[in-house]
Design a protein around this motif. Structure first.
Motif, PDB file in Angstrom:
ATOM      1  N   ASP A  94       0.827  -1.208   0.000  1.00 28.08           N
ATOM      2  CA  ASP A  94       0.000   0.000   0.000  1.00 28.08           C
ATOM      3  C   ASP A  94       0.866   1.265   0.000  1.00 28.08           C
ATOM      4  OD1 ASP A  94      -2.448   1.203  -0.247  1.00 28.08           O
ATOM      5  OD2 ASP A  94      -2.930   1.160   1.886  1.00 28.08           O
ATOM      6  N   PRO A 148      -0.081   6.094  -4.017  1.00 29.04           N
ATOM      7  CA  PRO A 148      -0.590   5.684  -5.334  1.00 29.04           C
ATOM      8  C   PRO A 148       0.330   6.014  -6.499  1.00 29.04           C
ATOM      9  CG  PRO A 148      -2.361   6.610  -4.020  1.00 29.04           C
ATOM     10  CD  PRO A 148      -1.096   6.828  -3.231  1.00 29.04           C
ATOM     11  N   SER A 171      -0.038  -3.550  -6.276  1.00 24.28           N
ATOM     12  CA  SER A 171      -1.156  -2.676  -5.937  1.00 24.28           C
ATOM     13  C   SER A 171      -1.762  -2.124  -7.226  1.00 24.28           C
ATOM     14  CB  SER A 171      -0.668  -1.522  -5.060  1.00 24.28           C
ATOM     15  OG  SER A 171      -1.735  -0.670  -4.709  1.00 24.28           O
ATOM     16  N   ARG A 224      -5.499   0.415  -8.692  1.00 24.73           N
ATOM     17  CA  ARG A 224      -6.706   1.175  -8.379  1.00 24.73           C
ATOM     18  C   ARG A 224      -7.787   0.801  -9.393  1.00 24.73           C
ATOM     19  NH1 ARG A 224      -4.171   1.387  -4.539  1.00 24.73           N
ATOM     20  NH2 ARG A 224      -3.549   3.192  -3.258  1.00 24.73           N
ATOM     21  N   GLU A 233     -10.817   1.106  -9.293  1.00 21.17           N
ATOM     22  CA  GLU A 233     -11.902   2.099  -9.347  1.00 21.17           C
ATOM     23  C   GLU A 233     -11.597   3.244 -10.292  1.00 21.17           C
ATOM     24  OE1 GLU A 233      -9.366   3.269  -5.672  1.00 21.17           O
ATOM     25  OE2 GLU A 233      -9.878   1.477  -6.836  1.00 21.17           O
ATOM     26  N   ARG A 286      -3.646  -6.604  -6.214  1.00 25.39           N
ATOM     27  CA  ARG A 286      -4.451  -6.469  -5.007  1.00 25.39           C
ATOM     28  C   ARG A 286      -4.836  -5.007  -4.787  1.00 25.39           C
ATOM     29  NH1 ARG A 286      -3.057  -7.838   1.342  1.00 25.39           N
ATOM     30  NH2 ARG A 286      -1.665  -6.040   1.129  1.00 25.39           N
ATOM     31  N   ARG A 287      -6.038  -4.814  -4.313  1.00 31.99           N
ATOM     32  CA  ARG A 287      -6.507  -3.530  -3.774  1.00 31.99           C
ATOM     33  C   ARG A 287      -7.089  -3.851  -2.411  1.00 31.99           C
ATOM     34  NH1 ARG A 287      -7.088   1.482  -2.041  1.00 31.99           N
ATOM     35  NH2 ARG A 287      -8.452   2.881  -3.236  1.00 31.99           N
ATOM     36  N   SER A 307     -16.190  -1.543  -4.061  1.00 28.33           N
ATOM     37  CA  SER A 307     -16.100  -2.724  -4.923  1.00 28.33           C
ATOM     38  C   SER A 307     -17.405  -3.036  -5.638  1.00 28.33           C
ATOM     39  CB  SER A 307     -15.668  -3.945  -4.110  1.00 28.33           C
ATOM     40  OG  SER A 307     -16.680  -4.327  -3.195  1.00 28.33           O
ATOM     41  N   PHE A 333     -15.174  -0.434 -10.970  1.00 32.32           N
ATOM     42  CA  PHE A 333     -14.362  -1.394 -10.216  1.00 32.32           C
ATOM     43  C   PHE A 333     -14.582  -2.801 -10.754  1.00 32.32           C
ATOM     44  CE2 PHE A 333     -12.835  -4.026  -6.829  1.00 32.32           C
ATOM     45  CZ  PHE A 333     -11.885  -3.267  -6.161  1.00 32.32           C
TER      46      PHE A 333
END
Length: 276
Positions: A53, A56, A83, A85, A87, A107-108, A118, A123
């Motif tokens: 994490d 970003p 990682s 995004r 969305e 992974r998010r 989600s 997403f």
């Protein structure tokens, strides 16, 4: 021998981790050198780096960090779970350009964002795109969110999912029934596997292998031996144990299993899911 499907490394000189200052027990560098020294001694012969994490704008920089580690002589690191995004409207462009030589999955973390994230069309479209790209998606949710994760799985039947940390049961609080029911339901989806990874972090101070046994055995019973993988969740596992203790606990819990069953959990299923 184990494939560690859930290794976090932290290099604060190279990358930024906005959350780290809130978890003082982990707020330090966790280096590959230190991990590898212990891992080789206790039977880990390969590892997937799990995203930590980062900020970003450093997601691709974290992949570059992992790729550099992969390039070291005799490296244990065999890939990255990146990682992302999903969305974001830019997700498709990011996915087209992702470093497939390093990235084996995505992974998010969903327990740090609103539950409804989600459920958004963007997403779910992004998660379906992972299936088309043949990249698994790790589900990192709290026990109360397993139902939400199940809905996401149902929206992307051609995507491979992996439920992290046995679905994060509240072992310290003794919670079992609701968690077990949710695990049973999500395990009915054939495109979901489960990761038995570092669940000592969810215990209290007074625990033993027998404290963990009902949770581990339920996950294996629900998913079956062909859909479970092992991970350390190092260094998060050190909140209540150590890396070598977690490996020892795993061996203790699997003592009554066949050699073939242990081989699937320890490494075989991981090789298939992430194409290692």
């Amino acid at each position: 021998m184990f494939i560690d499907t859930h290794l976090h490394l932290i290099d604060r000189k190279r990358l930024s981790y906005p959350w780290l200052s809130d978890v003082l027990a982990l707020d330090q560098d966790w280096t590959y050198k230190d991990y590898a020294r212990t891992a080789r001694r206790i039977g880990i012969d390969a590892a997937l780096h799990m995203e930590v994490d980062v900020a970003p704008d450093q997601i691709d920089a974290e992949t570059a960090f992992v790729r550099d580690l992969m390039g070291q002589p005799d490296s244990l690191i065999v890939g990255a779970i990146s990682s992302a995004r999903p969305e974001s409207a830019e997700f498709a462009e990011w996915l087209d350009g992702v470093d497939r030589a390093a990235v084996r999955g995505v992974r998010r973390v969903l327990h740090v964002v609103p539950d409804e994230l989600s459920t958004a069309p963007q997403f779910r479209e992004s998660i379906r795109a992972l299936g088309a790209a043949d990249l698994p998606f790790d589900l990192c949710v709290l026990a109360r969110q397993i139902g939400i994760a199940t809905e996401l799985v149902d929206s992307a039947p051609n995507t491979q999912f992996v439920l992290d940390h046995c679905g994060v049961p509240d072992i310290a609080g003794g919670a079992f029934d609701d968690w077990a029911s949710a695990v049973t339901k999500i395990a009915q989806r054939p495109n979901v596997s489960a990761k038995i990874s570092g669940i000592t972090a969810y215990t209290g101070d007074d625990w033993s292998a027998e404290t963990l046994r009902p949770y581990v055995e339920h996950v294996i019973l629900a998913f079956g031996w062909d859909r479970v993988v092992w991970g350390s969740d190092s260094p998060v596992c050190t909140l209540q144990s150590s890396l070598d203790q977690w490996v020892a606990i795993t061996h203790a819990l699997m003592a009554g299993c066949s050699e073939g069953e242990r081989a699937k959990l320890y490494s075989g299923n991981a090789r298939r899911i992430w194409k290692l």
